[in-house]
Scaffold this motif. Structure first.
Motif, PDB file in Angstrom:
ATOM      1  N   ILE A 107     -10.012  -6.957  -8.952  1.00 48.66           N
ATOM      2  CA  ILE A 107      -9.500  -5.959  -8.021  1.00 48.66           C
ATOM      3  C   ILE A 107     -10.132  -6.183  -6.655  1.00 48.66           C
ATOM      4  N   ALA A 108      -9.300  -6.159  -5.636  1.00 48.83           N
ATOM      5  CA  ALA A 108      -9.763  -6.298  -4.254  1.00 48.83           C
ATOM      6  C   ALA A 108      -9.644  -4.955  -3.546  1.00 48.83           C
ATOM      7  N   LEU A 109     -10.470  -4.766  -2.556  1.00 43.04           N
ATOM      8  CA  LEU A 109     -10.424  -3.554  -1.744  1.00 43.04           C
ATOM      9  C   LEU A 109      -9.889  -3.925  -0.372  1.00 43.04           C
ATOM     10  N   GLY A 127     -16.905  -7.951   4.537  1.00 35.42           N
ATOM     11  CA  GLY A 127     -17.615  -7.497   3.344  1.00 35.42           C
ATOM     12  C   GLY A 127     -18.210  -6.110   3.490  1.00 35.42           C
ATOM     13  N   LEU A 128     -18.334  -5.445   2.357  1.00 34.93           N
ATOM     14  CA  LEU A 128     -18.957  -4.133   2.293  1.00 34.93           C
ATOM     15  C   LEU A 128     -20.234  -4.240   1.480  1.00 34.93           C
ATOM     16  N   CYS A 129     -21.178  -3.365   1.741  1.00 34.97           N
ATOM     17  CA  CYS A 129     -22.343  -3.300   0.875  1.00 34.97           C
ATOM     18  C   CYS A 129     -21.939  -2.566  -0.403  1.00 34.97           C
ATOM     19  N   TYR A 136     -15.636   3.672  -1.473  1.00 34.42           N
ATOM     20  CA  TYR A 136     -14.203   3.396  -1.315  1.00 34.42           C
ATOM     21  C   TYR A 136     -13.480   3.551  -2.654  1.00 34.42           C
ATOM     22  N   VAL A 137     -14.072   3.024  -3.704  1.00 34.15           N
ATOM     23  CA  VAL A 137     -13.481   3.143  -5.047  1.00 34.15           C
ATOM     24  C   VAL A 137     -13.359   4.614  -5.437  1.00 34.15           C
ATOM     25  N   LEU A 138     -14.420   5.367  -5.237  1.00 39.30           N
ATOM     26  CA  LEU A 138     -14.399   6.793  -5.582  1.00 39.30           C
ATOM     27  C   LEU A 138     -13.308   7.539  -4.823  1.00 39.30           C
ATOM     28  N   GLN A 139     -13.190   7.261  -3.533  1.00 49.12           N
ATOM     29  CA  GLN A 139     -12.162   7.906  -2.717  1.00 49.12           C
ATOM     30  C   GLN A 139     -10.780   7.592  -3.275  1.00 49.12           C
TER      31      GLN A 139
END
Length: 165
Positions: A107-109, A127-129, A136-139
């Protein structure tokens, strides 16, 4: 859905590690697993064999998170998402040396904002930390209150760390 932070051993003692913020904020809804090439975690292996995990990892063959969650076949059997916690180099090593991770749906964000995390050198522009990734996933999962708490905790962490230097 549970979040599994698969953390590179060198990442655990680093003062700039944001995975610890995720565990601090989310408590029991996240599980930190120390990555081992020769002794993979039994729970992760079992869930991977059941098709109950997906890996947050960009690149060829990955599906955007919203699309993956809309896929009834995939989302109906998912019990957890694996997030690799480490530098980009460490994450690549964990992926390449773990056959069970290579078999997971990827899965990509697709985020539109740049990372606010600036505590390390050699970061990828896109990139994200770890904490930003999980927020982001939670949102996207509809867990906005948890995402907001994690984002605020990350902002405070970055600010406090910058003042210490």
């Amino acid at each position: 859905m549970k979040i599994y932070l698969l953390t590179h051993p060198r990442e655990l003692p680093k003062p700039t590690n944001t995975g610890k913020l995720v565990t601090e904020v989310l408590g029991a809804s996240v599980r930190l697993v120390e990555w081992s090439r020769i002794g993979p975690d039994a729970e992760l292996l079992q869930l991977a064999e059941q098709g109950a995990l997906a890996l947050i990892y960009p690149g060829e063959g990955s599906t955007e998170l919203s699309a993956a969650l809309a896929d009834a076949g995939l989302s109906g059997r998912l019990k957890g998402l694996v997030v690799l916690d480490g530098t980009w180099q460490e994450a690549r090593k964990m992926f390449n040396k773990s056959p069970y991770l290579q078999k997971l749906p990827r899965i990509a964000l697709e985020v539109s904002e740049a990372s606010r995390y600036s505590l390390r050198r050699n970061q990828k522009a896109e990139g994200l930390c770890t904490a930003e990734c999980v927020a982001y996933v939670l949102q996207t999962l509809g867990r906005g209150a948890e995402a907001k708490r994690l984002s605020h905790r990350l902002e405070a962490f970055i600010e406090a760390y910058a003042h210490r230097k």
